[in-house]
Structure formats: C-alpha cells, structure tokens
Motif scaffolding. Structure first.
Motif, PDB file in Angstrom:
ATOM      1  N   MET A 155      20.997  17.823  -6.911  1.00  0.00           N
ATOM      2  CA  MET A 155      20.599  19.111  -7.746  1.00  0.00           C
ATOM      3  C   MET A 155      21.264  20.318  -6.922  1.00  0.00           C
ATOM      4  N   SER A 156      22.058  21.308  -7.809  1.00  0.00           N
ATOM      5  CA  SER A 156      22.827  22.242  -7.241  1.00  0.00           C
ATOM      6  C   SER A 156      21.917  23.299  -6.903  1.00  0.00           C
ATOM      7  N   ALA A 157      22.254  24.118  -5.898  1.00  0.00           N
ATOM      8  CA  ALA A 157      21.523  25.062  -5.437  1.00  0.00           C
ATOM      9  C   ALA A 157      21.703  26.454  -6.108  1.00  0.00           C
ATOM     10  N   GLY A 158      20.739  26.681  -7.072  1.00  0.00           N
ATOM     11  CA  GLY A 158      20.739  27.960  -8.040  1.00  0.00           C
ATOM     12  C   GLY A 158      19.837  29.122  -7.326  1.00  0.00           C
ATOM     13  N   GLY A 159      19.243  28.973  -6.224  1.00  0.00           N
ATOM     14  CA  GLY A 159      18.482  30.049  -5.513  1.00  0.00           C
ATOM     15  C   GLY A 159      17.102  30.217  -6.018  1.00  0.00           C
ATOM     16  N   TYR A 160      16.648  29.227  -6.877  1.00  0.00           N
ATOM     17  CA  TYR A 160      15.402  29.160  -7.701  1.00  0.00           C
ATOM     18  C   TYR A 160      14.857  27.771  -7.905  1.00  0.00           C
ATOM     19  N   ASP A 161      13.684  27.668  -7.967  1.00  0.00           N
ATOM     20  CA  ASP A 161      13.127  26.481  -8.600  1.00  0.00           C
ATOM     21  C   ASP A 161      12.377  26.539  -9.746  1.00  0.00           C
ATOM     22  N   ALA A 162      12.439  25.576 -10.747  1.00  0.00           N
ATOM     23  CA  ALA A 162      11.684  25.589 -12.070  1.00  0.00           C
ATOM     24  C   ALA A 162      10.512  24.678 -12.137  1.00  0.00           C
ATOM     25  N   VAL A 163       9.369  25.260 -12.726  1.00  0.00           N
ATOM     26  CA  VAL A 163       8.279  24.281 -13.051  1.00  0.00           C
ATOM     27  C   VAL A 163       8.056  24.563 -14.574  1.00  0.00           C
ATOM     28  N   ILE A 164       8.237  23.325 -14.980  1.00  0.00           N
ATOM     29  CA  ILE A 164       7.788  23.256 -16.681  1.00  0.00           C
ATOM     30  C   ILE A 164       6.571  22.798 -17.148  1.00  0.00           C
ATOM     31  N   LEU A 165       5.667  23.466 -17.819  1.00  0.00           N
ATOM     32  CA  LEU A 165       4.287  22.902 -18.083  1.00  0.00           C
ATOM     33  C   LEU A 165       4.449  22.281 -19.533  1.00  0.00           C
ATOM     34  N   ALA A 166       4.366  20.801 -19.530  1.00  0.00           N
ATOM     35  CA  ALA A 166       4.333  19.778 -20.583  1.00  0.00           C
ATOM     36  C   ALA A 166       3.146  19.050 -20.554  1.00  0.00           C
ATOM     37  N   VAL A 204      14.799  23.204 -22.971  1.00  0.00           N
ATOM     38  CA  VAL A 204      14.361  23.604 -21.975  1.00  0.00           C
ATOM     39  C   VAL A 204      15.208  23.393 -20.494  1.00  0.00           C
ATOM     40  N   LEU A 205      15.336  22.179 -20.443  1.00  0.00           N
ATOM     41  CA  LEU A 205      16.074  21.896 -19.146  1.00  0.00           C
ATOM     42  C   LEU A 205      17.245  22.002 -19.229  1.00  0.00           C
ATOM     43  N   SER A 206      17.886  21.989 -20.332  1.00  0.00           N
ATOM     44  CA  SER A 206      19.271  22.489 -20.176  1.00  0.00           C
ATOM     45  C   SER A 206      19.438  24.051 -19.635  1.00  0.00           C
ATOM     46  N   ALA A 207      18.414  24.969 -20.128  1.00  0.00           N
ATOM     47  CA  ALA A 207      18.397  26.492 -19.895  1.00  0.00           C
ATOM     48  C   ALA A 207      18.324  26.757 -18.253  1.00  0.00           C
ATOM     49  N   CYS A 208      17.823  25.737 -17.567  1.00  0.00           N
ATOM     50  CA  CYS A 208      17.327  25.943 -16.062  1.00  0.00           C
ATOM     51  C   CYS A 208      18.288  24.899 -15.318  1.00  0.00           C
ATOM     52  N   ALA A 209      19.354  24.368 -15.894  1.00  0.00           N
ATOM     53  CA  ALA A 209      20.060  23.199 -15.079  1.00  0.00           C
ATOM     54  C   ALA A 209      20.506  23.512 -13.744  1.00  0.00           C
ATOM     55  N   ASP A 210      20.572  25.091 -13.443  1.00  0.00           N
ATOM     56  CA  ASP A 210      21.149  25.254 -11.954  1.00  0.00           C
ATOM     57  C   ASP A 210      19.896  25.313 -11.100  1.00  0.00           C
ATOM     58  N   ALA A 211      18.753  25.247 -11.461  1.00  0.00           N
ATOM     59  CA  ALA A 211      17.752  25.268 -10.390  1.00  0.00           C
ATOM     60  C   ALA A 211      17.864  24.281  -9.358  1.00  0.00           C
ATOM     61  N   ARG A 212      17.489  24.670  -8.278  1.00  0.00           N
ATOM     62  CA  ARG A 212      17.545  23.894  -6.966  1.00  0.00           C
ATOM     63  C   ARG A 212      16.439  22.511  -7.066  1.00  0.00           C
ATOM     64  N   ARG A 213      15.351  22.741  -7.709  1.00  0.00           N
ATOM     65  CA  ARG A 213      14.363  21.607  -7.875  1.00  0.00           C
ATOM     66  C   ARG A 213      13.818  21.971  -9.224  1.00  0.00           C
ATOM     67  N   THR A 214      13.571  21.120  -9.949  1.00  0.00           N
ATOM     68  CA  THR A 214      12.943  21.069 -11.353  1.00  0.00           C
ATOM     69  C   THR A 214      11.521  20.234 -11.371  1.00  0.00           C
ATOM     70  N   VAL A 215      10.506  20.838 -11.590  1.00  0.00           N
ATOM     71  CA  VAL A 215       9.498  20.081 -11.628  1.00  0.00           C
ATOM     72  C   VAL A 215       8.614  20.234 -12.882  1.00  0.00           C
TER      73      VAL A 215
END
Length: 285
Positions: free
Chosen positions: A1-12, A38-49
């Motif tokens: 995953m690319s280093a976007g400087g942030y992580d994303a947490v998605i509540l599903a 939603v995942l496409s909007a945060c595609a540059d997150a370092r980690r997506t949970v």
C-alpha cells in the motif's frame, strides 16, 4: 500500500435496521458496492482497516471485528484503532456514495491547518457527521480509554460521548457527507448518479474501477473526438475510433500523455477526413 501519511478505518458492521437488515456495504450504487466506493476515496491510505463481516472488496484491506460483534461505533472504532499506526486516522462509515479522494484531501489538510484533534464534515442541514472525518489517532485512543474506564465498556455507547470531548473543526460538504441509511437514500443516490451532470464521470469512474485502470481521462477531448468521427466519417466510427485510441495508448505505455497524443492524432485525422467532403481546393467549412 502506498504511503499516504494516514491510515483509514471504515466502520461496516452496523445492523442496517432501516434497510431491513440488508448488507448495506454491499449494496450497489452506480454499479459499485457502497464499500468499494468508500475504499476508492481513501486509496492512498497507508493501511485501510474495515471493521465488520468480511466480504469481497475491489482492493485489499485489513479486516477486524468489534467486541462484541454489533457492539456499536465506539467498540468498532476501538477495534480499528488497534490495527493502525499512523498519527492521523480517517474514520468513515461504509455508506458514503459521493465521497471522493479530493474531499479526503480537504479533510486532512483542514486538520493540519486548524491544529484541532479532528476535522469532520457537516451535511446539508448542518448536522455533524463524525464518521466522515480525520482525527489525530492519539486523541481518539485517549478518549476511548477514558470512556471505557468510566463506563466499564464501549459497546452500546453513543458516538457523541467521544466527539463531545474532542476539539473539532468542521467543513460543510453536503454531497460527500450524504449517507445511505434507508431505501429512500439508496434510491436517491442511484438517481443522482444518473443525472445529466454526473452520469458520464460516474460511469467512467465505475469502468476504471471495474477494469483496474488508474488513468486520468480527458472526457471532453474523447467526446469531441467521438463527435468529430461520427459527423465527419460515419456514426459507427465514434465508438470504434475511441476504442482504437485507447488501444494505441496502451501499446505505448498507457499513461495520460500517450492517451492525449493518440487522441490528438485521431482528432487531426477526423478533421482532414471531414475537409475532404468539400469540392477540391475548397474547405468543407
């Protein structure tokens, strides 16, 4: 995953009671699952949970569950935070059909500039949307720990108990904060995507996601090319020409520059072809 400087947490993992218990993250809007949008909007997150039951997704994510399952947003957020390490965390619900990467960038920039503990969106009525927000991870962990100590649990607690203790900035963005809680919301989102001002951009985004293409498409240039080919040659020439332009660009590397150059050459050819419809020595115009 690319280093976007942030992580994303998605509540599903919500129960979706107003949707008759339907698996809301998997419901389709514009041919794409809400969660994938939603995942496409945060595609540059370092980690997506993603916190919730596992399901197929358009890109790889890390899955986890709140304890107990269905324990509510604070329990889900705590579970997600255990899986991330970045100092800034984007917290999103899985039902945001109009969230874009640009809006995510605005949230992150707003958080950095304001120096607050969080930056969230407000909807059309001015209501705060704490699940469309960027937060400082350490602030979230601190307040969740205090709430767990005070109440003996996080499950079942309302999200407002957390946000009330944070210093927050707010950005008014009715479109990106629109969420789908009811079947009427789903219908409204599906109808809006098909409106004249949105349908082409939405369709192209859906096609790129489906085909795994990451390419900026100059829609206006391709439409002009299709028009010129249809009017100057024959109507079936429009889709065939645009297909050939895409194929030629792919053969030469497939980047925006290759696509623009192939489009330019085809437009020039269409203009020369149309010019020949006049009498010799006289322009068709």
């Amino acid at each position: 995953m690319s280093a976007g400087g942030y992580d994303a947490v998605i509540l599903a993992g919500g129960a979706a009671r107003r949707l008759d218990g339907a698996g809301k993250p998997g419901l389709s809007v514009g041919g794409r699952a809400l969660l994938d949008r939603v995942l496409s909007a945060c595609a540059d997150a370092r980690r997506t949970v993603v916190v919730g039951p596992r399901r197929p997704t358009a890109r790889p994510v890390r899955w986890t569950r709140e304890e107990p399952p269905g324990g509510g947003p604070l329990a889900a957020l705590a579970a997600g935070l255990c899986e991330v390490t970045a100092p800034v965390v984007l917290v999103l619900s899985a039902d945001l059909p109009f969230l874009t990467a640009d809006t995510v960038g605005v949230l992150r920039a707003g958080l950095a500039e304001a120096g607050t503990e969080g930056m969230l969106l407000t909807d059309g009525s001015g209501r705060e949307q704490p699940l469309v927000a960027a937060y400082r991870a350490e602030s979230l962990r601190r307040e969740l720990a205090l709430l767990a100590t005070e109440h003996g649990r996080l499950s079942g607690l309302p999200l407002r108990l957390l946000t009330a203790e944070l210093s927050l900035g707010r950005l008014h963005h009715p479109s990106a904060s629109f969420d789908c809680d009811t079947w009427d919301d789903i219908s409204a989102a599906r109808a809006r995507i098909r409106e004249h001002g949105h349908v082409l951009d939405e369709w192209i985004s859906a096609v790129k996601a489906e085909l795994g293409i990451d390419l900026d498409v100059d829609t206006a240039a391709l439409l002009d090319l299709a028009r010129d080919a249809a009017h100057g040659v024959a109507r079936p020439a429009a889709p065939l020409t645009t297909f050939l332009v895409g194929y030629a660009a792919a053969q030469r590397g497939g980047g925006p520059e290759e696509l623009a150059e192939a489009t330019r050459k085809a437009v020039a050819l269409a203009a020369r072809w149309a010019d020949e419809t006049g009498t010799p020595g006289q322009s068709a115009g």
